[in-house]
Write an enzyme that holds these catalytic residues in place. Structure first.
Site, PDB file in Angstrom:
ATOM      1  CG  ASP A  79      -0.230  -0.073   2.528  1.00 25.22           C
ATOM      2  OD1 ASP A  79       1.008  -0.255   2.519  1.00 25.22           O
ATOM      3  OD2 ASP A  79      -0.899   0.046   3.568  1.00 25.22           O
ATOM      4  CG  HIS A 106      21.485   2.823 -20.039  1.00 25.93           C
ATOM      5  ND1 HIS A 106      20.539   2.532 -20.996  1.00 25.93           N
ATOM      6  CD2 HIS A 106      21.975   4.042 -20.388  1.00 25.93           C
ATOM      7  CE1 HIS A 106      20.468   3.515 -21.878  1.00 25.93           C
ATOM      8  NE2 HIS A 106      21.335   4.442 -21.524  1.00 25.93           N
ATOM      9  CG  ASP A 120      24.758   9.939 -17.415  1.00 18.35           C
ATOM     10  OD1 ASP A 120      24.049  10.913 -17.117  1.00 18.35           O
ATOM     11  OD2 ASP A 120      24.763   9.430 -18.559  1.00 18.35           O
ATOM     12  CG  ASP A 178      21.539  13.452 -19.407  1.00 19.10           C
ATOM     13  OD1 ASP A 178      22.327  12.856 -18.665  1.00 19.10           O
ATOM     14  OD2 ASP A 178      21.096  12.977 -20.472  1.00 19.10           O
ATOM     15  CG  HIS A 186      26.752   6.585 -26.408  1.00 22.86           C
ATOM     16  ND1 HIS A 186      26.932   7.931 -26.628  1.00 22.86           N
ATOM     17  CD2 HIS A 186      27.638   6.240 -25.441  1.00 22.86           C
ATOM     18  CE1 HIS A 186      27.876   8.386 -25.824  1.00 22.86           C
ATOM     19  NE2 HIS A 186      28.339   7.372 -25.106  1.00 22.86           N
ATOM     20  CG  HIS A 190      19.573  12.740 -25.355  1.00 23.00           C
ATOM     21  ND1 HIS A 190      18.969  13.491 -24.371  1.00 23.00           N
ATOM     22  CD2 HIS A 190      20.579  12.072 -24.741  1.00 23.00           C
ATOM     23  CE1 HIS A 190      19.575  13.279 -23.210  1.00 23.00           C
ATOM     24  NE2 HIS A 190      20.565  12.420 -23.420  1.00 23.00           N
ATOM     25  CG  HIS A 233      16.866   9.897 -23.525  1.00 17.27           C
ATOM     26  ND1 HIS A 233      17.043   8.586 -23.164  1.00 17.27           N
ATOM     27  CD2 HIS A 233      18.101  10.440 -23.464  1.00 17.27           C
ATOM     28  CE1 HIS A 233      18.308   8.343 -22.891  1.00 17.27           C
ATOM     29  NE2 HIS A 233      18.975   9.463 -23.077  1.00 17.27           N
ATOM     30  CD  GLU A 254      24.779  11.624 -24.022  1.00 15.08           C
ATOM     31  OE1 GLU A 254      25.122  10.734 -23.218  1.00 15.08           O
ATOM     32  OE2 GLU A 254      23.603  11.997 -24.169  1.00 15.08           O
ATOM     33  CE1 TYR A 264      31.105   4.992 -22.100  1.00 14.90           C
ATOM     34  CE2 TYR A 264      30.908   5.254 -24.483  1.00 14.90           C
ATOM     35  CZ  TYR A 264      30.610   5.687 -23.199  1.00 14.90           C
ATOM     36  OH  TYR A 264      29.829   6.788 -23.018  1.00 14.90           O
ATOM     37  NE  ARG A 318      27.605   8.913 -20.665  1.00  9.45           N
ATOM     38  CZ  ARG A 318      27.574   7.706 -20.145  1.00  9.45           C
ATOM     39  NH1 ARG A 318      28.250   6.716 -20.736  1.00  9.45           N
ATOM     40  NH2 ARG A 318      26.928   7.443 -19.026  1.00  9.45           N
ATOM     41  CD  GLU A 364      24.844  13.536 -20.893  1.00  8.37           C
ATOM     42  OE1 GLU A 364      23.763  13.474 -21.503  1.00  8.37           O
ATOM     43  OE2 GLU A 364      25.149  12.758 -19.972  1.00  8.37           O
TER      44      GLU A 364
END
Length: 444
Positions: free
Chosen positions: A42, A246, A263, A274, A353, A357, A364, A390, A394, A412, A414
């Site tokens: 609940d 991710h 990130d 982001d 990648h 975006h 996104h 970004e 890797y 990375r 960004e």
């Protein structure tokens, strides 16, 4: 750092006017609010409003329905929402109610959800078209169809049901793609908050701590400055975990000599930041780490410098891929004929990648990229658009094709960029990203 982050009611009213201008005549749009989602038994997850609904209303209660009517002599917005209920409000919090919704949110009318069939079906009857967001909850789409069916069943009494169902996502996506000055001001603020969180993470990083402890530092900085929730699940990825794009487990210990990729961005008044930063756990880049890092940073700076109205992500991708391919070739990570490698975009083995975006109410965010059959994003940039830039490299620890010194490095970087009439504005102003600035901050 905390400022007034509420958009003025006039902005939401103007959005509804702009939406009405794009509706066909003699039509009604029906847009549903989000629903509370059960987490366990609940208890519920923190409520997140349907973004299209919020964009048009600023109203942050679940279960509501917005009706926007356009006819020859009518252009109005009607809200259906939960009614005031003293018992429920004691247990679950205050409700806006119908009178306050009209007064504070400037709807033309507001009715209780309990009265929706009595009040809404007459508004739908006689209209030619119904506009809905077809990616909304299936149960709401079914409810709309049920209302239309009820009207059709009353056709013998003269009731006329709409004959056309229109998906209005394209209208709202396009509207949301172009940010107002008020929206940009909020996005500047959430970037400053998020940048401070990245600084905090750098300063708190040390070998032996767990990734989730650094995540906690991020969340503390977000909430302390008004961004009560992260815009998305934070990625805090030490060492080879950075090569999982991710990665959100955030449960491993940080190791001396590893890089830490974070990130993470806060959400303020519904708008997302982001930001990604990569830095050494011990505060000092090794030579192989610094070479990969500088290559990624230089490619990002090159892309950002090329941003202006009329530019495209496709062209920025071309610039970055050529630069990264040559850089990886010079480091000996890519081998072969350089001209052929560039033509083949060989860097994509390690830059796996897209370059960026749209960004806004969603991380996104919505908006057409005008992607070609080759997946090239050909949408020309225009004043008021916001996007991420970004690039990343890797190199998983299992990659035996490269020298051992490169293995396990994931980088990375960004930033969030707003397109201006003459160029760009980098909203990510206080998250260190040069090697010198990172090392200096972490040495304090």
């Amino acid at each position: 750092m905390i400022k007034n982050t509420l958009l003025p009611v006039a902005e939401f009213c103007q959005r509804r006017k702009n939406f009405i201008a794009q509706m066909p005549n003699n039509s009604i749009a029906l847009i549903a609010a989000g629903k509370e989602v059960t987490r366990s038994n609940d208890t519920e997850y923190p409520f997140c409003q349907n973004k299209h609904f919020y964009y048009l209303t600023g109203f942050n209660e679940p279960d509501a329905i917005l009706a926007i009517i356009k006819a020859d002599d009518v252009a109005e917005s009607v809200l259906f929402s939960r009614e005031k209920d003293p018992l429920q409000e004691v247990w679950h919090g205050r409700r806006v109610g119908q009178n306050k919704a009209i007064k504070d949110y400037k709807f033309d009318n507001c009715f209780a959800l309990a009265d929706i069939e009595e009040q809404l079906i007459p508004l739908i009857t006689g209209k030619t078209a119904v506009l809905i967001c077809q990616n909304e909850q299936n149960d709401f789409q079914q409810q709309v169809l049920n209302w239309l069916s009820q009207i059709k069943q009353a056709s013998r009494t003269g009731a006329k049901a709409p004959t056309t169902l229109i998906d209005c996502n394209n209208i709202l996506d396009e509207m949301r793609l172009h940010k107002s000055n008020a929206e940009l001001d909020i996005m500047r603020q959430v970037n400053v908050i998020s940048g401070a969180a990245h600084q905090r993470a750098m300063q708190q990083s040390q070998a032996g701590k767990f990734e989730y402890q650094i995540e906690a530092e991020l969340l503390h900085e977000f909430a302390s400055n008004g961004a009560r929730y992260p815009a998305y699940s934070s990625i805090v990825a030490g060492g080879d975990n950075a090569n999982i794009l991710h990665y959100t487990d955030n449960d491993e210990a940080l190791k001396n000599g590893d890089l830490l990729l974070i990130d993470a961005g806060g959400e303020l008044a519904g708008y997302a930041a982001d930001i990604t930063r990569t830095f050494p756990v011990n505060g000092k880049f090794s030579e192989p780490q610094s070479l990969i890092y500088q290559l990624v940073l230089d490619s990002q700076n090159l892309a950002i410098a090329a941003i202006k109205p009329g530019q495209t992500l496709a062209e920025l991708n071309r610039i970055v891929c050529e630069f990264l391919t040559k850089g990886l070739y010079d480091l000996g990570i890519l081998q072969g004929n350089l001209t052929i490698l560039i033509a083949q975009r060989a860097c994509k083995k390690y830059f796996i990648h897209g370059l960026g975006h749209w960004l806004g109410l969603d991380v996104h965010d919505v908006g057409d990229y005008h992607a070609s059959a080759m997946r090239e994003q050909l949408r020309p940039f225009a004043d008021g658009m916001v996007l991420t830039i970004e690039p990343g490299i890797y190199i998983p620890s299992t990659d035996k094709s490269v020298d051992e010194k490169w293995r396990g490095i994931g980088v990375r970087i960004e930033d969030n960029i707003a397109i201006t009439a003459t160029g760009f504005e980098n909203l990510t102003v206080n998250a260190p990203k040069t090697i010198a600035d990172i090392e200096a901050l972490m040495a304090d």
